[in-house]
Design an enzyme around this catalytic site. Structure first.
Site, PDB file in Angstrom:
ATOM      1  N   ASP A  27       0.782  -1.078  -0.037  1.00 27.81           N
ATOM      2  CA  ASP A  27       0.047   0.156   0.018  1.00 27.81           C
ATOM      3  C   ASP A  27       0.939   1.079   0.020  1.00 27.81           C
ATOM      4  OD1 ASP A  27      -2.653   1.422   0.486  1.00 27.81           O
ATOM      5  OD2 ASP A  27      -1.492   2.022   2.291  1.00 27.81           O
TER       6      ASP A  27
ATOM      7  N   GLU B 195       1.309  -0.500  -4.992  1.00 24.51           N
ATOM      8  CA  GLU B 195       0.303   0.637  -5.094  1.00 24.51           C
ATOM      9  C   GLU B 195       1.016   2.187  -5.345  1.00 24.51           C
ATOM     10  OE1 GLU B 195      -3.742   2.955  -3.656  1.00 24.51           O
ATOM     11  OE2 GLU B 195      -1.705   2.547  -2.350  1.00 24.51           O
TER      12      GLU B 195
END
Length: 458
Positions: free
Chosen positions: A238, A262
């Site tokens: 993330d 990400e």
């Protein structure tokens, strides 16, 4: 990634109600023995051989039922051609029973310690998570963990001379693992900052040896515990803009497994730089934004733009929607027809598959991806309303021609195939034509309005 607030006045009532409902649901689930999570990788589908399923969406139902919901779907998903499921962050977070996990507190509490307002996480208990992972493995599915290591949340206040104020940087989780203090966050006595902070949350200092030890170096580090004890097979990192690419690279170097970051940026040069530095995949935001422009803007010329899969297909994870962004509302099935016939590793979104789109059409596109979509890509035609591309075949796949029609009427076009004097058919069932290619390999194909066809050898 995003953080929502869940401070409701009826928290206690909601918890009690959810607990009662959950007890009733669990009574109907037959217990199953948990197989060892070690040494199962050789039995699993190779990641990239099929399609990834994002097995959640933002604000899935609270009450601790989500792991059982997913557990009951993995066999159907595997049969449909899914090779991996991506789970939300699995550990206890500050918002406890209401948290989607992106405000991590205790990396080793999977729903077994009474802290942050609950014992279970929003998604369920540790035993239910283990049961889900075990069942996924029995159906040959990889399980991808969502790793949130940029920031933490839920710490106690302590005086922080490096920040010149009190900060919420004292973490004493009930698991007894990875206690943290002001010395483990930015600023500290050695490092003022790294690539970026998120939302004002305490920002982990990955350059500190203590933090590295607990995240990936120790025998019971987060990385090794998730892999060796919990049985995870891969990683979705993330908010990787918040730290340097060496951080996830070192994580993966220590534990292996598939990994995707990400890096939320439509600049393909930047995405390509990151995947080369991190030595892992990234979500293809370049492709996402070009599809948004094409299908929401009703101009398929946008598909001629730059995308990560066109630069570095083996490192590109393509997607149409996820838990953070879902802007392609119109013609969404056409966007799935695009990523499921093109290069890159496609990921599909839970709600698109289970709720919003035709599951039979999605399964058909997954089958086409897994059985026909091989080799390099050649663009055959692009204009405002029509897009036609050819996969040239390879690795045991015959290749295909995909014809996307964004107009309001049927379209036909002559195209050059790789097949001479061969009968072809549309594997979507949207056209009943079964033409024979000419000796020079040309053939006329068609596509329905606001639709698509996919052609290959009969």
């Amino acid at each position: 990634m995003k953080i929502s607030k869940f401070f409701y006045g009826f928290l206690i009532t909601a918890l009690l109600f959810a607990s009662c409902n959950k007890d009733e649901e669990l009574d109907s689930i037959q217990p199953e023995s948990l197989e060892s999570t070690q040494n199962v990788s050789s039995k699993l589908k190779p990641i990239g051989s099929g399609v990834m399923m994002q097995a959640f969406y933002w604000d899935v139902p609270a009450g601790g039922t989500w792991w059982n919901t997913i557990r009951n779907k993995v066999d159907d998903w595997s049969n449909a051609g899914i090779d991996a499921i991506w789970l939300p962050p699995v550990s206890k977070a500050q918002n406890g029973p209401f948290s989607m996990g992106y405000d991590p507190f205790d990396y080793y509490d999977f729903g077994e310690y009474n802290q942050m307002g609950s014992t279970e996480t929003r998604f369920g208990s540790r035993s239910e998570l283990e049961s889900l992972i075990s069942r996924a493995h029995r159906y040959d599915l990889n399980v991808i963990a969502d790793i949130v290591i940029n920031h933490n949340s839920g710490g106690d206040l302590e005086w922080n001379e490096f920040a010149g104020k009190n900060t919420y940087t004292k973490f004493t989780p009930l698991s007894g693992k990875f206690n943290r203090t002001k010395y483990d966050f930015h600023p500290n006595e050695q490092y003022n900052s790294d690539s970026g902070i998120f939302g004002g949350f305490p920002d982990l200092s990955h350059s500190k040896p203590y933090v590295q030890d607990w995240l990936w170096k120790r025998s019971n580090s987060v990385a090794k515990y998730y892999k060796n004890t919990m049985g995870f097979d891969g990683w979705r990192f993330d908010y990787v803009k918040g730290f340097e690419p060496w951080v996830p690279r070192e994580w993966q170097r220590n534990v292996g497994g598939f990994a995707v970051g990400e890096y939320w940026d439509g600049n393909v040069n930047t995405l390509n730089w990151w995947v080369n530095q991190a030595q892992m995949s990234a979500f293809d935001f370049g492709c996402y934004y070009k599809m948004r422009d094409a299908f929401m803007g009703n101009n398929l010329n946008a598909l001629s733009g730059d995308m990560l899969w066109k630069r570095n297909a083996s490192r590109a994870v393509t997607f149409v929607a996820n838990h953070d962004t879902d802007e392609i509302i119109n013609n969404k099935l056409l966007a799935y027809a695009y990523i499921l016939t093109h290069e890159g590793y496609p990921a599909i979104f839970y709600r698109d598959y289970e709720e919003w789109l035709s599951k039979s059409k999605m399964n058909n596109l997954i089958w086409i991806h897994n059985n026909l979509a091989g080799g390099s890509t050649t663009n055959l035609w692009t204009d405002n309303d029509e897009y036609i591309a050819k996969r040239n075949g390879g690795y045991g796949k015959n290749g295909l021609i995909v014809y996307i029609n964004n107009s309001n009427s049927w379209k036909e076009r002559w195209v050059e195939t790789n097949w001479s004097s061969r009968r072809i058919k549309d594997y979507t069932g949207n056209s009943g034509w079964e033409p024979v290619t000419q000796g020079g390999r040309w053939v006329k194909i068609q596509a329905p309005p606001k639709g698509y066809t996919v052609w290959s050898l009969k």
